[in-house]
Design an enzyme around this catalytic site. Sequence first.
Site, PDB file in Angstrom:
ATOM      1  CE  LYS A 165      -5.000  -3.430   1.224  1.00  0.00           C
ATOM      2  NZ  LYS A 165      -5.260  -1.876   1.211  1.00  0.00           N
TER       3      LYS A 165
ATOM      4  CG  ASP B 123       8.817   4.264 -11.264  1.00  0.00           C
ATOM      5  OD1 ASP B 123       9.448   3.232 -11.248  1.00  0.00           O
ATOM      6  OD2 ASP B 123       7.721   4.483 -11.312  1.00  0.00           O
TER       7      ASP B 123
ATOM      8  CB  SER C  16      -0.871  -0.054   1.124  1.00  0.00           C
ATOM      9  OG  SER C  16      -1.637   0.830   1.199  1.00  0.00           O
TER      10      SER C  16
END
Length: 317
Positions: free
Chosen positions: A240, A226, A215
């Site tokens: 999740k 990234d 999460s």
Amino acid sequence: GGGGGGGGGAGAGPAQKGSPSILVLSALEGYAYDAGVRPGDRILQIDGRPISGARVEEVKNMLRGEPGTQVSLLLQRDGSTQEAIPIDVQRAEVRLPDVSLATMMAPRTGYVKLDGFSEGTAEELARAMVRLYASQRAAGEPLESLVLDLRDNPGGLLDAAVGVSQLLVPQGTDIVSTEGRVYGEGATLKYRSVQPPLLPPSTRLVVLVNGNTASAAEIVTGVVQDTDRGVVVGDRTFGKGLVQVVEPLPGGRSLKLTVAKYFTPSGRCIQAISYAKPPKPGAELKVAEPKADEAGSPTDRAPDAAPADGDDEGAAR
């Protein structure tokens, strides 16, 4: 027992270890520990009521109550000269810190263990980082590297994940986006860092993850990965990344609807296709035989291609 639904607790975690007795598994500093309760104590009575044979949930409910009220415990402690130890504990709102450890793990390398994402987590992490930098300045050495441990972190609040990310990535960085129907048909909502990071660009960053990193913890991991701000080390994360709303139904029931998904800055969906664990390396892979069409010859249609690594899987590898 921690407070729930606005109530308070004693700051002691009871557990039942294979016997009718209830043991104190944890005693939090600032709460039950300061009153004299210790891990390993055996609870005999609560407010004069014997609890032999009681279930753990019953004991937790007895420990809970309005903040400011008092609960009287009668304890038995191995090695104590007293047969029973009476201790009064003041109930209070129990809040566990999300930063459970912040220390120097090696020369010029700091370590922070982050256990969850709740209201105030970003401020708590910022204070821990400031303390690490201050201790290094006092020692005359720079903090060259920081290890952020997100293993077994189940996540929490989206705003907390955005706040933590802003401490790490450059200002103006896209942190996470949601796509779905919650903000209108086909709408997208993006979260971006609006402040300079607390972590200097010269400080190397390592994020530790495992299969229980989920999460909000995956949001932080995804933006670090990234943007190449740091290196992610560990196993594939849980995956999740759903936005869900609960709609009440007649009869006191509810319906939980998935209305959007979370995406990392590069466009990867955090939500896993399946929560099933992938096969272990070296495991035998069974391939189904091609089906025959009605004429009895094999079909010319190629089997559906498996999703490429990274499609709709966990944010971290």
